[in-house]
Each structure stands twice: as structure tokens, then as C-alpha cells.
Design a protein around this motif. Sequence first.
Motif, PDB file in Angstrom:
ATOM      1  N   ASP A   8      -5.624 -56.637 -49.803  1.00 50.19           N
ATOM      2  CA  ASP A   8      -5.197 -58.672 -48.690  1.00 50.19           C
ATOM      3  C   ASP A   8      -5.254 -59.821 -49.713  1.00 50.19           C
ATOM      4  O   ASP A   8      -4.583 -60.756 -50.134  1.00 50.19           O
ATOM      5  N   LYS A   9      -5.711 -59.395 -51.141  1.00 49.05           N
ATOM      6  CA  LYS A   9      -5.452 -59.829 -52.441  1.00 49.05           C
ATOM      7  C   LYS A   9      -3.106 -59.786 -53.203  1.00 49.05           C
ATOM      8  O   LYS A   9      -3.281 -60.511 -54.390  1.00 49.05           O
ATOM      9  N   ILE A  10      -2.991 -58.614 -52.792  1.00 47.21           N
ATOM     10  CA  ILE A  10      -1.277 -58.573 -53.379  1.00 47.21           C
ATOM     11  C   ILE A  10      -0.602 -58.417 -53.132  1.00 47.21           C
ATOM     12  O   ILE A  10      -0.627 -58.233 -51.262  1.00 47.21           O
ATOM     13  N   TYR A  11       0.704 -58.922 -53.172  1.00 42.43           N
ATOM     14  CA  TYR A  11       1.807 -59.612 -53.050  1.00 42.43           C
ATOM     15  C   TYR A  11       2.905 -58.952 -54.116  1.00 42.43           C
ATOM     16  O   TYR A  11       2.627 -58.770 -54.978  1.00 42.43           O
ATOM     17  N   ILE A  38       9.082 -53.991 -52.145  1.00 39.85           N
ATOM     18  CA  ILE A  38       7.713 -52.981 -52.775  1.00 39.85           C
ATOM     19  C   ILE A  38       7.478 -53.301 -54.592  1.00 39.85           C
ATOM     20  O   ILE A  38       7.269 -52.383 -54.983  1.00 39.85           O
ATOM     21  N   ARG A  39       8.728 -54.273 -55.338  1.00 40.06           N
ATOM     22  CA  ARG A  39       8.202 -53.796 -56.646  1.00 40.06           C
ATOM     23  C   ARG A  39       7.105 -55.221 -56.668  1.00 40.06           C
ATOM     24  O   ARG A  39       6.433 -56.247 -56.365  1.00 40.06           O
ATOM     25  N   ILE A  40       6.335 -54.474 -58.041  1.00 39.15           N
ATOM     26  CA  ILE A  40       5.194 -55.669 -58.485  1.00 39.15           C
ATOM     27  C   ILE A  40       4.820 -56.997 -58.919  1.00 39.15           C
ATOM     28  O   ILE A  40       6.388 -56.945 -59.526  1.00 39.15           O
ATOM     29  N   ALA A  41       4.002 -57.962 -58.548  1.00 36.19           N
ATOM     30  CA  ALA A  41       4.387 -59.077 -58.944  1.00 36.19           C
ATOM     31  C   ALA A  41       3.740 -59.332 -60.012  1.00 36.19           C
ATOM     32  O   ALA A  41       2.670 -58.774 -60.342  1.00 36.19           O
ATOM     33  N   PRO A  42       3.399 -59.962 -61.400  1.00 35.57           N
ATOM     34  CA  PRO A  42       3.219 -60.842 -62.720  1.00 35.57           C
ATOM     35  C   PRO A  42       1.780 -60.707 -62.238  1.00 35.57           C
ATOM     36  O   PRO A  42       1.399 -60.455 -61.992  1.00 35.57           O
ATOM     37  N   GLU A  43       1.190 -61.227 -60.646  1.00 37.74           N
ATOM     38  CA  GLU A  43      -0.390 -61.501 -61.213  1.00 37.74           C
ATOM     39  C   GLU A  43      -1.205 -60.281 -60.358  1.00 37.74           C
ATOM     40  O   GLU A  43      -1.720 -59.930 -60.539  1.00 37.74           O
ATOM     41  N   THR A  44      -0.356 -59.581 -59.879  1.00 33.06           N
ATOM     42  CA  THR A  44      -0.979 -57.625 -59.641  1.00 33.06           C
ATOM     43  C   THR A  44      -1.026 -56.734 -61.266  1.00 33.06           C
ATOM     44  O   THR A  44      -2.363 -56.721 -60.396  1.00 33.06           O
ATOM     45  N   SER A 104      -1.504 -55.184 -47.961  1.00 31.92           N
ATOM     46  CA  SER A 104      -2.307 -54.981 -46.821  1.00 31.92           C
ATOM     47  C   SER A 104      -1.522 -54.687 -45.322  1.00 31.92           C
ATOM     48  O   SER A 104      -1.786 -54.281 -44.363  1.00 31.92           O
ATOM     49  N   GLU A 105      -0.564 -55.879 -45.772  1.00 31.23           N
ATOM     50  CA  GLU A 105       0.519 -55.506 -44.063  1.00 31.23           C
ATOM     51  C   GLU A 105       2.007 -54.105 -44.132  1.00 31.23           C
ATOM     52  O   GLU A 105       2.940 -54.762 -43.853  1.00 31.23           O
ATOM     53  N   MET A 106       2.457 -53.915 -45.452  1.00 34.38           N
ATOM     54  CA  MET A 106       2.857 -52.771 -45.496  1.00 34.38           C
ATOM     55  C   MET A 106       3.012 -51.192 -44.822  1.00 34.38           C
ATOM     56  O   MET A 106       1.804 -50.913 -45.253  1.00 34.38           O
ATOM     57  N   THR A 107       4.016 -50.549 -44.529  1.00 30.98           N
ATOM     58  CA  THR A 107       3.425 -49.535 -44.184  1.00 30.98           C
ATOM     59  C   THR A 107       4.396 -48.972 -44.649  1.00 30.98           C
ATOM     60  O   THR A 107       6.133 -49.382 -45.127  1.00 30.98           O
ATOM     61  N   MET A 108       4.796 -47.492 -44.084  1.00 28.91           N
ATOM     62  CA  MET A 108       6.006 -46.336 -44.207  1.00 28.91           C
ATOM     63  C   MET A 108       6.386 -46.509 -42.879  1.00 28.91           C
ATOM     64  O   MET A 108       7.995 -46.213 -43.895  1.00 28.91           O
ATOM     65  N   GLN A 109       6.433 -47.068 -42.222  1.00 28.14           N
ATOM     66  CA  GLN A 109       7.607 -46.964 -41.424  1.00 28.14           C
ATOM     67  C   GLN A 109       8.200 -47.618 -41.041  1.00 28.14           C
ATOM     68  O   GLN A 109       9.230 -48.043 -40.908  1.00 28.14           O
ATOM     69  N   GLN A 110       7.706 -48.978 -42.004  1.00 29.58           N
ATOM     70  CA  GLN A 110       8.506 -50.385 -42.505  1.00 29.58           C
ATOM     71  C   GLN A 110       9.516 -49.646 -43.058  1.00 29.58           C
ATOM     72  O   GLN A 110      10.750 -50.215 -43.032  1.00 29.58           O
ATOM     73  N   GLY A 144      -5.052 -51.681 -54.745  1.00 31.48           N
ATOM     74  CA  GLY A 144      -4.616 -51.547 -53.548  1.00 31.48           C
ATOM     75  C   GLY A 144      -5.566 -50.449 -52.214  1.00 31.48           C
ATOM     76  O   GLY A 144      -5.393 -50.481 -51.181  1.00 31.48           O
ATOM     77  N   GLU A 145      -6.189 -50.261 -52.324  1.00 30.17           N
ATOM     78  CA  GLU A 145      -7.876 -50.009 -51.212  1.00 30.17           C
ATOM     79  C   GLU A 145      -8.467 -51.506 -51.455  1.00 30.17           C
ATOM     80  O   GLU A 145      -9.107 -51.099 -50.181  1.00 30.17           O
ATOM     81  N   LYS A 146      -9.323 -51.506 -52.135  1.00 32.92           N
ATOM     82  CA  LYS A 146     -10.312 -52.375 -52.631  1.00 32.92           C
ATOM     83  C   LYS A 146      -9.884 -54.273 -52.676  1.00 32.92           C
ATOM     84  O   LYS A 146     -10.315 -54.518 -51.942  1.00 32.92           O
TER      85      LYS A 146
END
Length: 174
Positions: free
Chosen positions: A53-56, A81-87, A64-70, A48-50
Motif C-alpha cells: 500500500d506504500k509502493i507506487y 509497472i516500472r519501479i519508482a525511485p522511492e521504492t 496494492s491496486e494492480m492486478t494481473m487481470q489489468q 511487495g507483501e508487507k
Amino acid sequence: MNNEELVSKITQEVLKKMDSPSSGATKVSSSTAAAGSTGMDKSNYPLGEKSADKIYSSTGKKLSEMTMQQVLDGKLKAEDIRIAPETLNMQADVADSVKNYPFAKNLRRASELIAVPDDRLLEIYNALRPGRSSQKELLDIADELRNKYHAETSAKLVEEAAEVYTKRNKLRVD
């Protein structure tokens, strides 16, 4: 022994059997994991930190484009915000890179189960409790996991449970 202790003991027995060479299951190693490798290793941790940009998410939203404000504005829903199998597979590759093969195997099994609806997962969980299912019902669940959800590792786990329950007389008798 109460049910919780019994379930724990049987689960340990099933997992031990799955990891034994005679079970037909193979232990994951870094060389076997590389075939489905996501390119992640310990240098990418925490993802999530490093590697944000590769996590969907499961709906295709980039972490990387999700925010608390959203979230506060209602622009992101729970499914966004549910985790994807790829992650989970990325996390499994990180676990493999530090030789934590059992954890990597669990993450890969979890990635298979994302396709299974939550209510069905709960039904399967309850069916796996001692005395709740017949051998045929457990084998039908394994077949469903394998053929409907393409969850091969999880199907094998249910088949192993059916085998252990048969040996320990823990199946429901109709």
C-alpha cells in the motif's frame, strides 16, 4: 585478460576507492541513512507483501491496486509497472537495517538513474568500457548526470572511473 575481466577488475577498483576514507565518499550507516529515511526496515520485507500500500509505480499507480487481470486487459502498460525511485529508496532502507550498506548504496544509485532514459543509460554504459571514451567525455558524462539528472552518486562513480582509467591508460586517445 579479456575485456569482461578487465571491466570487472576496474569496477572493483573504483568501488573500493569510493568506499575509502580518502575518496571523500562516506560509507552509509544506519544513522546517516536515517536523514532520508522512508521508515522501512527489515520488518517491512518483502515490501511487495508487507508494504504494497506504500509502493507506487513511476506513473503513480499503487502496487496494492494492480492486478494481473489489468495487465491482461491492457489497462496497465509497461511504464505503469516500472519501479519508482522511492521504492528503491525503501529497499535501500531495508538493506541498511540489516547492515547491508553496499547493497543499500547500489539501490540508492539505481534510484538516481531512473530519471535517465534507457537509451542514454546504455550509451553511458558503453562509454564506460575501457578505451571507449576520453577523459573529457567521461567528465562530461559525470557533469550531465550531476546537473541534468541530479544523480550525484553516479556522477562521482563516473569521475572515479575516469581517474582510474587515466592511471591505467584505458582512455581513448584522440
